[in-house]
Design a protein around this motif. Structure first.
Motif, PDB file in Angstrom:
ATOM      1  N   UNK A 248     -15.127 -12.364  31.805  1.00 23.58           N
ATOM      2  CA  UNK A 248     -14.729 -13.578  30.449  1.00 23.58           C
ATOM      3  C   UNK A 248     -15.565 -14.645  31.166  1.00 23.58           C
ATOM      4  N   UNK A 249     -16.155 -14.206  32.485  1.00 24.05           N
ATOM      5  CA  UNK A 249     -17.195 -15.420  33.020  1.00 24.05           C
ATOM      6  C   UNK A 249     -16.820 -16.764  33.955  1.00 24.05           C
ATOM      7  N   UNK A 250     -15.508 -16.724  33.419  1.00 20.03           N
ATOM      8  CA  UNK A 250     -14.391 -18.059  33.524  1.00 20.03           C
ATOM      9  C   UNK A 250     -13.368 -17.397  34.474  1.00 20.03           C
ATOM     10  N   UNK A 251     -13.161 -18.418  35.752  1.00 21.63           N
ATOM     11  CA  UNK A 251     -12.187 -17.568  36.427  1.00 21.63           C
ATOM     12  C   UNK A 251      -9.972 -17.985  35.872  1.00 21.63           C
ATOM     13  N   UNK A 252      -9.923 -16.418  35.337  1.00 22.55           N
ATOM     14  CA  UNK A 252      -8.667 -16.385  34.690  1.00 22.55           C
ATOM     15  C   UNK A 252      -8.450 -15.431  34.929  1.00 22.55           C
TER      16      UNK A 252
END
Length: 551
Positions: A248-252
């Protein structure tokens, strides 16, 4: 793992459902598109992944898609060795869904074996202590479980579907339940907690139930339940954050993000609200027709050993907890259905093997059991016949692709509107661009779509007439309708009503007409042809005025 003829039948029935309904719907789209992208672009280049163009409202985990794609890789490799080219994309979609079905099917078989092993162990101990004549036999309990399972439409039809509830989630919860039957309580708490944080957070209710009743029945300590639960949540969180943040190219942490959005913020309620009793008064009744298994549950629970009671109490606890959530769907409680089947199988096996035929009522009981399985299976086949008509988007895309291939059309652009995309259109359904040069556009933004409109050569849309197409004046002069796709829209009782009135509601004459005059196969064909209503829902248009040699 022990194998029986019924195990093979189970996998065959799951495969039959897959073949009859090869397309997918919007609820399955994330996993099927993610698996396609992983197989096509690998996990090292995600720049072209579909989820970056259509991210949805909340992130969802890629872990199930990655595992499924890895299991599909050997097939693609070996198929490339025996044929000149890679299988068509729709073939790969069927293989991917077959793998999902295989994981679910094997988990059911594993759970069946755990149930049978538990009862075999109990029987063996009883024989060592008591006279064999006083011992209840449960040699067929595993077979009854599979028979009830084969007649369950929802489990058979959806076992191959890429809904997040069935991609690794249900198989792993089945394993956790099996571990309880084998006495591995700590491992079951760990695995169910792991599944909850990685795949579907509603499984946390089942995990809590497993821990709670294992403690109540003094199989594990409270400290042990908390320790293994935290261990499962912790390990699952680390894996999910690592894998999903990359994609997702972001912290999640997708399941937590989804919980905050759907439950805490209440967005799930926008999809409908039902009373707290709905799972018990509607959904369970819908999933068990006839309700033989439900009726056997009370009897089965009275006979159940402690391990099985923990499994079933945890599952009903799961249903009760989810009943407090206003938005309800049958798939949210699907993890509890195998436990209900386990209890039903226990009751059925006891009656079948231990009931002495002394009264006519006993004969009726023993007759109802196999008869209910036959009825359930026939109802399941009826649901399958109807359900296979509910994927018109996939049918429309197939029709369009067949036309492209038959007429050798190349280098064109087709716009696919939202409704077809929601009912069967997937990336697997697209033709190889290197061969045909067909660009499948799925733009949803109206402003962007208006700018792109002049570039479209074909449309797959829900608009029934060219005059209703957007962005153009006098569209009837610019678009030609070339194909339509039908969908199931309801029933027409006229045929069956006339048939009954013609026979004057005489049961014997009805049976004579159906069995001898028409034969059941002919009657069923006439009944479905005349009673099932299908209407045109999707339409394929071709732009008029283009170079016909090119098109």
């Amino acid at each position: 793992m022990r194998w029986s003829v019924l195990d093979t039948v189970l996998l065959a029935v799951i495969s039959f459902h897959l073949i009859q309904a090869p397309f997918t719907k919007v609820e399955e789209s994330f996993n099927i598109q993610a698996i396609h992208d992983i197989l096509t672009y690998s996990v090292f280049d995600i720049s072209q992944y579909d989820h970056l163009k259509f991210p949805g409202v909340v992130p969802r985990t890629f872990i199930g898609a990655v595992v499924t794609a890895m299991l599909a890789r050997p097939y693609l490799y070996f198929s490339s060795l025996i044929q000149d080219s890679r299988p068509t994309s729709i073939d790969v979609q069927l293989v991917v869904r077959a793998i999902v079905g295989l994981t679910n099917g094997l988990s059911f078989i594993y759970l069946k074996n755990c149930l049978q092993d538990m009862f075999d162990e109990i029987t063996k101990k009883e024989k060592e202590k008591n006279d064999e004549e006083d011992i209840c036999i449960y040699d067929s309990v595993g077979s009854w479980f599979l028979l009830f399972l084969i007649g369950s439409f929802h489990l058979m039809f959806y076992s191959t579907r890429t809904l997040p509830n069935f991609v690794m989630t249900l198989p792993l919860t089945n394993v956790a339940l099996g571990w309880i039957l084998l006495g591995r309580y700590n491992a079951a708490v760990f695995l169910s907690a792991f599944v909850a944080i990685v795949f579907r957070l509603e499984v946390s209710a089942l995990s809590a139930g497993i821990a709670l009743f294992s403690v109540i029945f003094k199989k594990i300590t409270l400290f042990g339940a908390i320790k293994y639960g935290i261990f499962g949540l912790g390990l699952g969180s680390i894996i999910s954050i690592t894998v999903d943040s990359y994609f997702w190219r972001e912290w999640c942490l997708p399941e937590v993000d989804g919980f905050l959005f759907n439950v805490v913020a209440g967005h799930a309620s926008k999809w409908g609200i039902e009373p707290a009793t709905a799972y018990f008064t509607h959904y369970l009744r819908m999933m068990f027709m006839p309700p033989t298994v439900l009726l056997l549950n009370y009897f089965g629970y009275k006979l159940a050993p402690t391990k099985l009671r923990i499994v079933t109490l945890a599952s009903f606890f799961h249903i009760i907890v989810l009943s407090f959530q206003p938005h309800k769907e049958w798939r949210f409680i699907i993890y509890a259905i195998p436990s209900i089947l386990l209890l039903g199988a226990t009751g059925a096996a006891h009656l079948w093997e231990n009931m002495r035929i002394k009264k006519i009522t006993n004969v009726l009981f023993l007759t109802i059991l196999p008869l209910s399985i036959v009825i359930s299976f026939l109802i399941s086949m009826g649901f399958l016949y109807i359900s296979r008509m509910n994927y018109p988007g996939g049918e429309a895309l197939t029709s369009f692709n067949d036309m492209i291939i038959d007429k050798n059309i190349t280098n064109v652009t087709v716009h696919v509107s939202i409704p077809p995309c929601m009912t069967g259109v997937t990336l697997f359904g697209e033709l190889d661009y290197d061969i045909y040069g067909v660009n499948y556009d799925k733009t949803e933004n109206a402003t962007v779509l208006q700018k792109m409109w002049p570039s479209f050569d074909f449309l797959i849309t829900h608009e029934p007439t060219a005059a209703q197409l957007p962005f153009e004046n006098m569209t009837t002069n610019r678009w030609e309708l070339i194909s339509t796709t039908k969908m199931f829209t309801g029933f027409d009782p006229t045929y069956i009503t006339n048939f009954i009135l013609q026979e004057k509601v005489n049961v014997l004459s009805l049976l004579k007409q159906i069995i001898f005059d028409k034969t059941p196969a002919v009657f069923l064909k006439e009944l479905t042809t005349n009673s099932i209503v299908k209407n045109d829902v999707f339409f394929i248009y071709k732009r008029i005025g283009q170079n016909e040699e090119q098109l």
